[in-house]
Structure formats: structure tokens, C-alpha cells
Design a protein around this motif. Sequence first.
Motif, PDB file in Angstrom:
ATOM      1  N   CYS A  30      -4.317  -5.260  -4.093  1.00 51.91           N
ATOM      2  CA  CYS A  30      -5.514  -4.306  -4.084  1.00 51.91           C
ATOM      3  C   CYS A  30      -5.502  -3.435  -4.503  1.00 51.91           C
ATOM      4  CB  CYS A  30      -4.064  -3.761  -3.203  1.00 51.91           C
ATOM      5  SG  CYS A  30      -3.470  -4.959  -1.437  1.00 51.91           S
ATOM      6  N   ARG A  31      -6.802  -2.746  -4.330  1.00 52.10           N
ATOM      7  CA  ARG A  31      -7.682  -1.972  -5.081  1.00 52.10           C
ATOM      8  C   ARG A  31      -7.666  -0.546  -3.949  1.00 52.10           C
ATOM      9  NH1 ARG A  31      -9.491  -6.356  -7.113  1.00 52.10           N
ATOM     10  NH2 ARG A  31      -8.439  -7.045  -9.420  1.00 52.10           N
ATOM     11  N   ASN A  32      -8.001   0.477  -4.818  1.00 52.40           N
ATOM     12  CA  ASN A  32      -8.712   1.564  -4.288  1.00 52.40           C
ATOM     13  C   ASN A  32      -9.985   2.126  -4.467  1.00 52.40           C
ATOM     14  OD1 ASN A  32      -8.034   2.905  -5.785  1.00 52.40           O
ATOM     15  ND2 ASN A  32      -6.375   4.557  -5.583  1.00 52.40           N
TER      16      ASN A  32
ATOM     17  N   THR B 252      -6.011   3.093  -8.707  1.00 53.32           N
ATOM     18  CA  THR B 252      -4.889   2.252  -8.349  1.00 53.32           C
ATOM     19  C   THR B 252      -4.994   0.863  -8.025  1.00 53.32           C
ATOM     20  OG1 THR B 252      -3.134   3.888  -7.815  1.00 53.32           O
ATOM     21  CG2 THR B 252      -2.723   1.800  -7.390  1.00 53.32           C
TER      22      THR B 252
ATOM     23  N   PHE C  68       0.418   3.428  -3.327  1.00 51.83           N
ATOM     24  CA  PHE C  68      -1.008   4.115  -3.528  1.00 51.83           C
ATOM     25  C   PHE C  68      -0.820   5.263  -2.820  1.00 51.83           C
ATOM     26  CE2 PHE C  68      -2.791   0.274  -3.122  1.00 51.83           C
ATOM     27  CZ  PHE C  68      -3.744  -0.010  -4.014  1.00 51.83           C
TER      28      PHE C  68
ATOM     29  N   GLN D 267      -8.390   3.571   0.751  1.00 52.87           N
ATOM     30  CA  GLN D 267      -8.524   2.140  -0.478  1.00 52.87           C
ATOM     31  C   GLN D 267      -9.580   0.977   0.409  1.00 52.87           C
ATOM     32  OE1 GLN D 267      -4.610   0.915   0.583  1.00 52.87           O
ATOM     33  NE2 GLN D 267      -3.512   3.080   0.502  1.00 52.87           N
ATOM     34  N   LEU D 268     -10.143   0.070  -0.495  1.00 56.48           N
ATOM     35  CA  LEU D 268      -9.881  -0.891  -0.407  1.00 56.48           C
ATOM     36  C   LEU D 268      -9.858  -1.721   0.389  1.00 56.48           C
ATOM     37  CD1 LEU D 268     -11.575  -2.256  -3.956  1.00 56.48           C
ATOM     38  CD2 LEU D 268     -13.225  -2.124  -1.308  1.00 56.48           C
TER      39      LEU D 268
ATOM     40  N   ARG E  20       0.971  -1.553  -0.569  1.00 53.22           N
ATOM     41  CA  ARG E  20      -0.051   0.213   0.259  1.00 53.22           C
ATOM     42  C   ARG E  20       0.633   0.945  -0.146  1.00 53.22           C
ATOM     43  NH1 ARG E  20      -5.252  -1.513   0.546  1.00 53.22           N
ATOM     44  NH2 ARG E  20      -6.171  -3.669   2.282  1.00 53.22           N
TER      45      ARG E  20
ATOM     46  N   ARG F 184      -1.639   1.881 -13.494  1.00 55.36           N
ATOM     47  CA  ARG F 184      -1.987   3.054 -12.222  1.00 55.36           C
ATOM     48  C   ARG F 184      -2.238   4.320 -13.649  1.00 55.36           C
ATOM     49  NH1 ARG F 184       1.061   6.826  -8.648  1.00 55.36           N
ATOM     50  NH2 ARG F 184       0.406   4.952  -7.613  1.00 55.36           N
TER      51      ARG F 184
ATOM     52  N   CYS G  30     -13.789  -0.072  -8.752  1.00 54.94           N
ATOM     53  CA  CYS G  30     -12.103   0.457  -8.547  1.00 54.94           C
ATOM     54  C   CYS G  30     -11.704   2.140  -8.734  1.00 54.94           C
ATOM     55  CB  CYS G  30     -11.743  -0.901  -9.131  1.00 54.94           C
ATOM     56  SG  CYS G  30     -10.280  -0.532  -9.244  1.00 54.94           S
TER      57      CYS G  30
END
Length: 191
Positions: free
Chosen positions: A183-185, A112, A78, A84-85, A74, A149, A109
Motif C-alpha cells: 500500500c502507498r499514499n 509511506t 499511514f 492513499q492510493l 493502513r 517512511r 508515491c
Amino acid sequence: MPSGLWRRLQAGGAAVLRGFVGEGEEALLAREVEPLLRRRPYQDQHWDGAIHKYRETERLHWSQESREILQRVRDVAFPPQVPQLAQVHVLDLDKTGYIKPHIDSVKFCGCTIAGLSLLSPSVMRLVSEQNPRDCLDLLLERRSLYILRGPARYEFTHEILKDEESFFDGQKIPRERRISIICRNLPLPPS
Ligand SMILES: O=C(O)CCC(=O)C(=O)O
Ligand SMILES: [Fe+2]
């Protein structure tokens, strides 16, 4: 991956970081997700048709050691100001599994996507939606982290090649079972 296109995508925030986790960390993460995955059979096809021969789960609670690794992801991937999720997506692709070209939903989503590749190398292909001749293969080694991204996230489809097509620079990249930890935001609310 020294092409002009890759430099342009890197300038937009895309990256592949080799050896982002060590062998011990890879084993730790794989061991931690294995019991969650093992309960499920491999699915032939995802509801949106993109992913074949896979099983998946989402995980909120991780061991302290894994949390530290995910925090490192992260921290490098990010931008600080975007929520973030909390859930981490765990995707297990069978040796015969693959992912067809798609762009992750902009509804669910954000800007990133950051994915750790465990257990097997693979080739990720990026293809411009506007101009499909603009395309590029990325070698995702075991233990690498990729970051999508900018244009790589929004203007290019991504896919993971099936074993028969898994070549990079003319060299066969044999596909084994691969686990990705993604991982996603979140999308920013419209202002
Ligand atoms: O396995 C990966 O690294 C990519 C997965 C993916 O593209 C997705 O879940 O949308
Ligand atoms: Fe995706």
C-alpha cells in the motif's frame, strides 16, 4: 536489528512488524491474488530495470476479509491526513526473482510505503544514497509488515536480495516464491 542506524530510521517512521498477519490470513490473501497472477508469465525485467523475474498486478476490489486486513495495514502505517492510493500493488517474485536498489518515484508515491510479505522470507537491504557505507539489512519474515517512511523512504535505496545473496546475520535466508502486497499514499501537492 539493533544498530544505531536502524534506531535512527525507526525514529523517522520505519518499522518491521513481525507476524502482522496470521497463517490463515496469509493463505487467504495469497488465494485471492493467485488467479490474477497466474494468467501472466514471470517477466524477466521491469521497465525501469529494478525488478527481475516477477509478475504484478494492482487490485482495487478485495473480499471483505482481505479488506479488513488491508485496513489494519493502513491504520498502522499511514498518517491520517495524507490521501492513499486506492489501488493495492501485488508483486509476485519468483524464487529466482529479486529487486535491485531503487527509491520509489516521488512523483507517484507519497511519504509511506507499507508492504506485507507472504510465502517466503527475504532480506531487504537499505543503502544511504549520500553515504553508501550507511547500510542495513532487514529480515522480512513471512507475514511481516514493513513500513518505509522518513529517511528510509527518501534517503535510502531499498532492494530485495536474490537467493544466492540472501543472508541475514550470517544465516542463509532461503528465498522461495514471495508475494508482497504493498500500500502507498500519494505525494502531497506542492503548497
Ligand atoms: O516487494 C516488495 O516488498 C518491494 C517492492 C518494491 O520495492 C517496489 O515495488 O517498488
Ligand atoms: Fe520500491
